[in-house]
Design a protein around this motif. Structure first.
Motif, PDB file in Angstrom:
ATOM      1  N   LEU A 151       0.912  -1.416  -0.066  1.00  0.00           N
ATOM      2  CA  LEU A 151      -0.065   0.082   0.112  1.00  0.00           C
ATOM      3  C   LEU A 151       0.994   1.299   0.171  1.00  0.00           C
ATOM      4  O   LEU A 151       1.776   1.318   0.767  1.00  0.00           O
ATOM      5  CB  LEU A 151      -0.823  -0.039   1.335  1.00  0.00           C
ATOM      6  N   TYR A 152       0.320   2.093  -0.989  1.00  0.00           N
ATOM      7  CA  TYR A 152       1.242   3.496  -1.083  1.00  0.00           C
ATOM      8  C   TYR A 152       0.141   4.562  -0.241  1.00  0.00           C
ATOM      9  O   TYR A 152      -0.839   4.297  -0.006  1.00  0.00           O
ATOM     10  CB  TYR A 152       1.704   3.770  -2.344  1.00  0.00           C
ATOM     11  N   LYS A 153       0.670   5.578   0.152  1.00  0.00           N
ATOM     12  CA  LYS A 153       0.127   6.573   0.551  1.00  0.00           C
ATOM     13  C   LYS A 153      -1.143   7.071  -0.331  1.00  0.00           C
ATOM     14  O   LYS A 153      -2.270   7.320  -0.062  1.00  0.00           O
ATOM     15  CB  LYS A 153       0.803   7.885   0.887  1.00  0.00           C
ATOM     16  N   GLU A 154      -0.746   6.880  -1.494  1.00  0.00           N
ATOM     17  CA  GLU A 154      -1.925   7.587  -2.594  1.00  0.00           C
ATOM     18  C   GLU A 154      -3.060   6.340  -2.265  1.00  0.00           C
ATOM     19  O   GLU A 154      -4.271   6.806  -2.536  1.00  0.00           O
ATOM     20  CB  GLU A 154      -1.180   7.349  -3.709  1.00  0.00           C
ATOM     21  N   ASP A 155      -2.701   5.252  -2.276  1.00  0.00           N
ATOM     22  CA  ASP A 155      -3.721   4.262  -2.389  1.00  0.00           C
ATOM     23  C   ASP A 155      -4.457   4.404  -1.047  1.00  0.00           C
ATOM     24  O   ASP A 155      -5.789   4.330  -1.143  1.00  0.00           O
ATOM     25  CB  ASP A 155      -3.062   2.708  -2.143  1.00  0.00           C
ATOM     26  N   ILE A 156      -3.769   4.617   0.023  1.00  0.00           N
ATOM     27  CA  ILE A 156      -4.858   4.941   1.424  1.00  0.00           C
ATOM     28  C   ILE A 156      -5.478   6.084   1.250  1.00  0.00           C
ATOM     29  O   ILE A 156      -6.573   6.149   1.684  1.00  0.00           O
ATOM     30  CB  ILE A 156      -3.579   5.052   2.562  1.00  0.00           C
ATOM     31  N   ASP A 157      -5.073   7.051   0.206  1.00  0.00           N
ATOM     32  CA  ASP A 157      -5.826   8.326   0.266  1.00  0.00           C
ATOM     33  C   ASP A 157      -7.203   8.157  -0.598  1.00  0.00           C
ATOM     34  O   ASP A 157      -8.294   8.514  -0.362  1.00  0.00           O
ATOM     35  CB  ASP A 157      -5.088   9.476  -0.406  1.00  0.00           C
TER      36      ASP A 157
END
Lengths: 615, 161
Positions: B6-12
């Protein structure tokens, strides 16, 4: 399989204690749980029968803290050992990263051990794994009992894969932590091996016990978890702090300080430590027993992998979210002083020298890259606040324990979100037209004291712990060039033009009633009141009031209301998810507005009130 | 089934959908959990909730109903609902590997929660499809990471051998 979360820099691995019934799997976890220091204590979940036999599983999360910038977590599970619980046993094995097989050393339990081991192999096979690819550690338990097999015998009988094995008396804690360390190391080493092949250096992993010369250099300088065969006390480790060796991002921007920077060559080229290596300590490193080396599946082995651009954190330390390694107060380990939570904004002393700034360009904060900026126009959780720069609900990327639900810290001086509005470059375009009479200063939603959304009480992306301050995030987008605007005094709340406060379909959460639990009040609307006199209600600076002519009104998709509603002038809102809702629309859907009639409304009609028991 | 990266972008992206979900459905908490019991994302208002355990138990609970389903000839049950006195839990399947756990109370109702959850599901599936394409783009900083883990365990349990 392991879960890697770059947003929180977390790696989570699943370790399952397997073995026959009554061999001591749950006892292992209980001992570990008992010995966890109170500050790190987490609850152990045990799904057991009334007689304390494991029914489904035991679960113990074990947070190892930050290791080389990654917060490493182990999730320890046990399975029910009894034969007829195989269905649930299989479920627990799903996604396993490492297995501890607890052997009951008693001589009359041999058959059960063998059956359980075969069952383990079979269940893993159903998930497409095998013990050749999953790290396995054996624990010969109950060594204190009289009628036990010797270790050599157990090695011959049970240790089919020549895995590392340890003697233990789980009930007294002997060997429990040695086993835990061994499996932890094996799992992480395998993880390393799996992901360290970017330059084609991935090597076939040697089988347990076989330690080819290639893996020998990776032998740990001190092998604290050498298999205790025969049992011998493990030398207590010096209280070495692994964080002491962690590169300080300020001292020298070492290549490894920022894992998102260009991956440094040495870390790729060094042969990975084999999970089965333990070469110096493995009693099975007998050249006479030559087995072909086992290989881990190596997707991409031999072909240069495209190293994908790290998506989130590579935006640089100024892009709104600082990866822990980019944040001096989060990354530098335990030794560095951390500002107390809720302290005054602490501008980064080295705004341009954050690690990674040289590699990754540090863009100006843009609405898209700033979690506190970009979101308001994209998502508005509360349609009742059309002009309020309400950020979305701060999302917590999988990081338990961040006090998201806590009430706002009383001494949070200014919302980092509001802070951003002082920056003209970071202006977010809104699709809302403010109602004519609703000036920003009079906007009740701008007072974040009672609004848990406007002032995230803790850094949702920061590491849990002493640095959970919104200003850790705040550093990310406006370290020093964008000082916080002074907060005006508490505004007099009026509802400009409206005789009564607009009834938001989902009213602002009221945190008063439930002690921090934002309460969607049933009474329709609660104007946010500062619940603590020390709280300074925040209002946006005057310049953020968006002139109405700049606003675009997306077409309302709601059916035409028969009579004009106060909501109609709010227009519609749309988030990126594609759902277009109008306030009318939502108010109609809202069960609360239907449930709760206006108490002042009088019943009409001849029988009105006659049969009303309330009267 | 590979590792979940998971990247931050995905989390966002996930968080935005989930935030929308809980405000629309007036739920108090939502978790995305993969079937291994790992927490993927969470949004909500409930303080002092042990989300790690909740995730593991929800995944276990879902797995056991899946086994029940197979006993009666179903592949799996896509929705589970547990009703409590005050709090309720709605667990639904998002895609083949991810479940969504919604906690709500009597301030909303099951029908609304179901409907909104269904709407969110389609969007979540898109994001999860992208997440599955993620690769671990970083190596561990040090090949001796395993040794660090071992040392760290020693630090946490200093007196245990």
């Amino acid at each position: 399989m392991a879960s890697i979360n770059y947003a929180t820099r977390e790696i989570s691995c699943k370790i399952v204690y397997y073995g026959p019934g009554l061999s001591g799997k749950t006892t292992n976890l209980q001992i570990i749980h008992r010995k966890i220091p109170d500050k790190d204590k987490s609850e152990m979940v045990s799904l057991a029968t009334e007689t304390d036999r494991t029914l489904f599983f035991d679960f113990l999360p074990l947070d190892l803290g930050s290791i080389k910038g990654f917060n490493t977590k182990f999730q320890l599970y046990t399975v029910p050992g009894q034969v007829y619980y195989n269905a649930t046993r299989k479920l627990v094995l799903r996604g396993v990263d490492g297995v501890v097989f607890v052997v009951d050393s008693q001589s009359d339990k041999l058959q059960e051990n063998l059956e359980s081991f075969a069952n383990l192999e079979e269940n893993l096979r159903e998930y497409g794994h095998s013990l050749e690819t999953i790290p396995l550690v054996l624990q010969y338990n109950k060594r204190d009992l009289p009628n036990v097999y010797s270790v050599d015998e157990l090695n011959k009988l049970v240790n089919k894969y020549r895995s590392p094995c340890y003697e233990a008396v789980a009930a007294t804690g002997v060997g429990v932590f040695t086993t835990l360390k061994a499996i932890g190391k094996s799992v992480i080493d395998k993880f390393n091996a799996k992901y360290s092949g970017f330059q084609g250096t991935r090597r076939p992993m040697p089988a347990g016990g076989q330690a080819p010369a290639a893996a020998a250099p990776a032998a740990p300088p001190r092998a604290p978890q050498q298999p205790i065969i025969p049992a011998r006390p493990v030398t207590p480790l010096a209280p070495a702090n692994p964080f002491a060796a962690a590169p300080n991002p300020f001292a020298s921007p070492a290549p490894n300080a920022n894992p998102f920077a260009t991956p440094s060559a040495p870390s790729f080229q060094t042969p990975p430590t084999s999970p089965f290596a333990a070469p110096v300590a493995n009693p099975f490193a007998n050249p006479a027993v030559n087995k072909p080396p086992l290989t881990f599946p190596a997707p991409g082995f031999g072909t240069p992998l495209n190293i994908p651009e790290p998506k989130g954190p590579a935006q640089g330390p100024l892009s709104g979210f600082s990866p822990p390694t980019g944040n001096p107060f989060q990354s530098a380990g335990l030794g560095n002083p951390a500002p107390p939570a809720g302290s005054t904004p602490f501008p980064s002393p080295f705004p341009g020298q954050m690690p990674g700034a040289s590699q990754a360009p540090a863009p100006r904060p843009s609405p898209a890259s700033n979690p506190f900026l970009g979101s308001p126009s994209e998502f508005r959780p509360f349609p009742g606040a059309p002009t309020s720069p309400t950020p979305p609900i701060p999302a917590m990327p999988a990081a338990p324990g961040l006090g998201f639900g806590n009430p706002a810290k009383p001494n949070v001086p200014v919302s980092p979100f509001l802070n951003s509005f002082a920056n003209p470059n970071a202006k977010s375009e809104s699709t809302f037209a403010p109602p004519a009479g609703l000036t920003p200063a009079a906007n009740p939603f701008a007072a974040p004291a009672a609004n848990p959304f406007a002032a995230p009480p803790s850094n949702p992306f920061g590491a849990p712990g002493p640095v959970a301050s919104p200003f850790n995030a705040g550093q990310g987008f406006s370290p020093s060039s964008n000082p916080s605007p002074p907060s005006p005094p508490a505004p007099t709340i009026n509802y400009g033009g409206f005789g009564s406060p607009p009834q938001a379909p989902l009213s602002q959460p009221n945190t008063e009633a439930s002690g921090g639990f934002p309460n969607f009040s049933q009474s329709g609307f609660n104007p946010p009141q500062p619940r603590n006199p020390n709280l300074r209600p925040l209002t946006p600076p005057p310049e953020i009031g968006m002139p109405p002519q700049q606003q675009e009104l997306p077409p309302a998709t709601a059916p035409q209301a028969s009579k004009p509603s106060p909501f109609s002038q709010f227009g519609a809102f749309e988030d990126n998810s594609g759902i277009v809702s109008t306030y009318e629309d939502m108010a109609k859907q809202d069960f609360k507005t239907k449930k709760l009639p206006n108490p002042t409304e009088k019943k009409k009609g001849f029988f009105g009130g006659l049969f009303n028991k309330d009267k | 089934m590979g590792d979940f990266v998971l990247y931050k972008e995905d989390i966002d992206r996930l968080s935005k959908i989930l935030s929308h979900l809980i405000t629309e459905s007036a739920s108090s908490y939502v978790l995305l959990v993969n079937k291994d019991g790992n927490l993927i994302s969470q949004v909500g208002f409930t303080p002092k909730i042990d989300v790690t355990s909740l995730a593991a138990l929800a995944a276990g609970s879902f797995a056991s109903t899946r086994a029940i389903a197979s006993l009666i000839g179903e592949q799996e049950f896509s929705v589970m609902f547990h009703q409590g006195e005050k709090e309720n839990i709605h667990i639904s399947l998002v895609d083949e590997d991810v479940i969504m756990v919604l906690i709500f109370d009597d301030r909303t109702n099951l029908g609304l929660v179901k409907m909104i959850a269904n709407q969110a599901k389609a969007k979540l599936v898109e994001v999860l499809l992208d997440i599955r394409k993620n690769e671990f783009s970083d190596t561990m900083p040090d090949v001796d990471h395993g040794q660090d883990v071992s040392n760290q365990i020693d630090n946490i349990f200093p007196d245990q051998h």
